[in-house]
Enzyme design. Structure first.
Site, mmCIF file in Angstrom:
data_model
loop_
_atom_site.group_PDB
_atom_site.id
_atom_site.type_symbol
_atom_site.label_atom_id
_atom_site.label_comp_id
_atom_site.label_asym_id
_atom_site.label_seq_id
_atom_site.Cartn_x
_atom_site.Cartn_y
_atom_site.Cartn_z
ATOM 1 N N ALA A 1 0.780 -1.618 -0.151
ATOM 2 C CA ALA A 1 -0.139 -0.130 0.520
ATOM 3 C C ALA A 1 1.426 1.038 -0.244
ATOM 4 O O ALA A 1 0.482 2.693 0.006
ATOM 5 C CB ALA A 1 -1.283 0.113 1.589
ATOM 6 N N GLY A 2 2.092 1.231 -0.272
ATOM 7 C CA GLY A 2 3.155 2.101 0.091
ATOM 8 C C GLY A 2 3.471 2.621 1.327
ATOM 9 O O GLY A 2 3.751 1.877 1.877
ATOM 10 N N ASP B 1 3.215 4.021 5.150
ATOM 11 C CA ASP B 1 2.815 3.581 6.125
ATOM 12 C C ASP B 1 2.355 5.085 6.985
ATOM 13 O O ASP B 1 3.000 5.333 7.528
ATOM 14 C CB ASP B 1 3.771 2.877 7.315
ATOM 15 C CG ASP B 1 2.623 2.913 8.672
ATOM 16 O OD1 ASP B 1 1.543 4.137 9.090
ATOM 17 O OD2 ASP B 1 2.485 1.841 9.477
ATOM 18 N N LEU B 2 1.110 6.151 6.335
ATOM 19 C CA LEU B 2 0.870 6.727 6.601
ATOM 20 C C LEU B 2 0.812 7.287 8.332
ATOM 21 O O LEU B 2 1.074 8.259 8.660
ATOM 22 C CB LEU B 2 -0.545 7.437 6.287
ATOM 23 C CG LEU B 2 0.080 7.023 4.838
ATOM 24 C CD1 LEU B 2 -1.323 7.380 4.173
ATOM 25 C CD2 LEU B 2 0.959 8.062 4.080
ATOM 26 N N HIS C 1 15.043 4.578 -2.148
ATOM 27 C CA HIS C 1 16.773 4.649 -3.405
ATOM 28 C C HIS C 1 17.195 3.204 -2.758
ATOM 29 O O HIS C 1 17.202 2.794 -3.757
ATOM 30 C CB HIS C 1 17.016 6.649 -3.164
ATOM 31 C CG HIS C 1 16.100 6.731 -3.002
ATOM 32 N ND1 HIS C 1 16.345 8.120 -3.170
ATOM 33 C CD2 HIS C 1 14.855 7.295 -3.932
ATOM 34 C CE1 HIS C 1 15.443 9.417 -4.122
ATOM 35 N NE2 HIS C 1 14.491 8.649 -3.369
ATOM 36 N N ASP D 1 7.666 8.957 -6.345
ATOM 37 C CA ASP D 1 8.973 9.159 -5.927
ATOM 38 C C ASP D 1 8.757 7.481 -6.092
ATOM 39 O O ASP D 1 8.433 6.857 -6.346
ATOM 40 C CB ASP D 1 8.823 9.359 -4.194
ATOM 41 C CG ASP D 1 7.881 9.266 -3.305
ATOM 42 O OD1 ASP D 1 8.260 7.765 -3.507
ATOM 43 O OD2 ASP D 1 7.543 9.823 -2.208
#
Length: 256
Positions: free
Chosen positions: A60-61, A63-64, A83, A138
């Site tokens: 999910a990208g 973790d907010l 990166h 990103d």
């Protein structure tokens, strides 16, 4: 419970993101565990790599929750966590296959796009994610997705944040294949097994050639082709391939 699980089956290493309760969202521990797994994937005995997610989602990208609680500079975080792992995938001179088993968004989408092949379950979905919270792509998302889809389609998709189903993702060229969800991992294992039986060094150098071709002039590309072809002809797999052809038999590549 480890944030990443690894499983070795012959020459195939499967890396499973393992935070299923949050759809395998990235946090600092997951980044570190993924880095260790990718370092293990560099072992010459590993000739194909699969990346997938535990539970119902691929990734999910970010973790907010962690994103909100940690008040550091996002640039520093990208450069120290995301990166290196994206670069590690591209530096592996062997095929890396994303087995997209469910929803993927944001940096999870970037992770899948950084792999050499993407095979999706028919239940998988793809959401850009970034613009939905006022951010830009990103983790290599703008680089890989533009190359997969073309500038116009990539821009439209990444700025509208529309959810893309698996079938449409294949139609667009975002994924290479779509299979029924319960067949995804067995099918990917078969594909990875085939790649693991092929001349690994030649595949790795082909990967390097296509990465270089994006921004090279013709003369630069011809020069790199000649350099890598010279290296390929010195490999044991080249000698085996020629011998098998002349002897009219199937080659047995060692990856050496």
């Amino acid at each position: 419970m480890p944030e990443v699980e690894t499983n070795r089956d012959g020459a195939v290493l499967t890396i499973t993101l393992n935070r299923p309760e949050v759809f395998n969202a990235f946090n600092a521990a997951l980044h570190a565990a993924l880095a260790a797994a990718l370092a293990a994937a560099a072992d010459p005995e590993v000739r194909a790599v699969v990346i997938t997610g535990a539970g119902r989602g691929f990734c999910a990208g970010q973790d907010l929750t962690e994103f909100r609680e940690v008040a550091d500079d996002i640039r520093e975080r990208l450069e120290s966590t995301y990166h290196p792992n994206i670069r590690a995938i591209r530096a592996l001179e062997k095929p890396v296959i994303a087995a997209v088993n469910g929803p993927t968004a944001g940096a999870g989408l970037s992770l899948a796009a950084a792999c050499d092949l993407r095979i999706a379950a028919d239940t998988a979905s793809f959401v850009p994610g970034f613009v939905g919270i006022g951010l830009v792509p990103d983790s290599g998302g703008s680089y890989f997705i533009q190359r997969l889809l073309g500038t116009a389609r990539a821009f439209e998709w990444m700025t509208t944040n529309r959810k893309l189903g698996a079938a449409e993702a294949k139609e667009w060229g975002l994924v290479n294949d779509v299979v029924e969800a319960d067949r995804l991992l067995p099918h990917v294992a078969e594909v990875a097994g085939v790649y693991a039986s092929l001349p690994t060094k030649a595949i790795g150098m082909t990967k390097r050639l296509f990465d270089h071709a994006e921004n090279a002039t013709l003369d630069e590309q011809l020069e790199l082709e000649a350099e890598l072809q010279s290296a390929a002809t010195k490999s044991a797999d080249f000698r085996e391939g020629v011998a098998a052809f002349l002897e009219k038999r199937a080659p047995k590549f060692s990856g050496a």
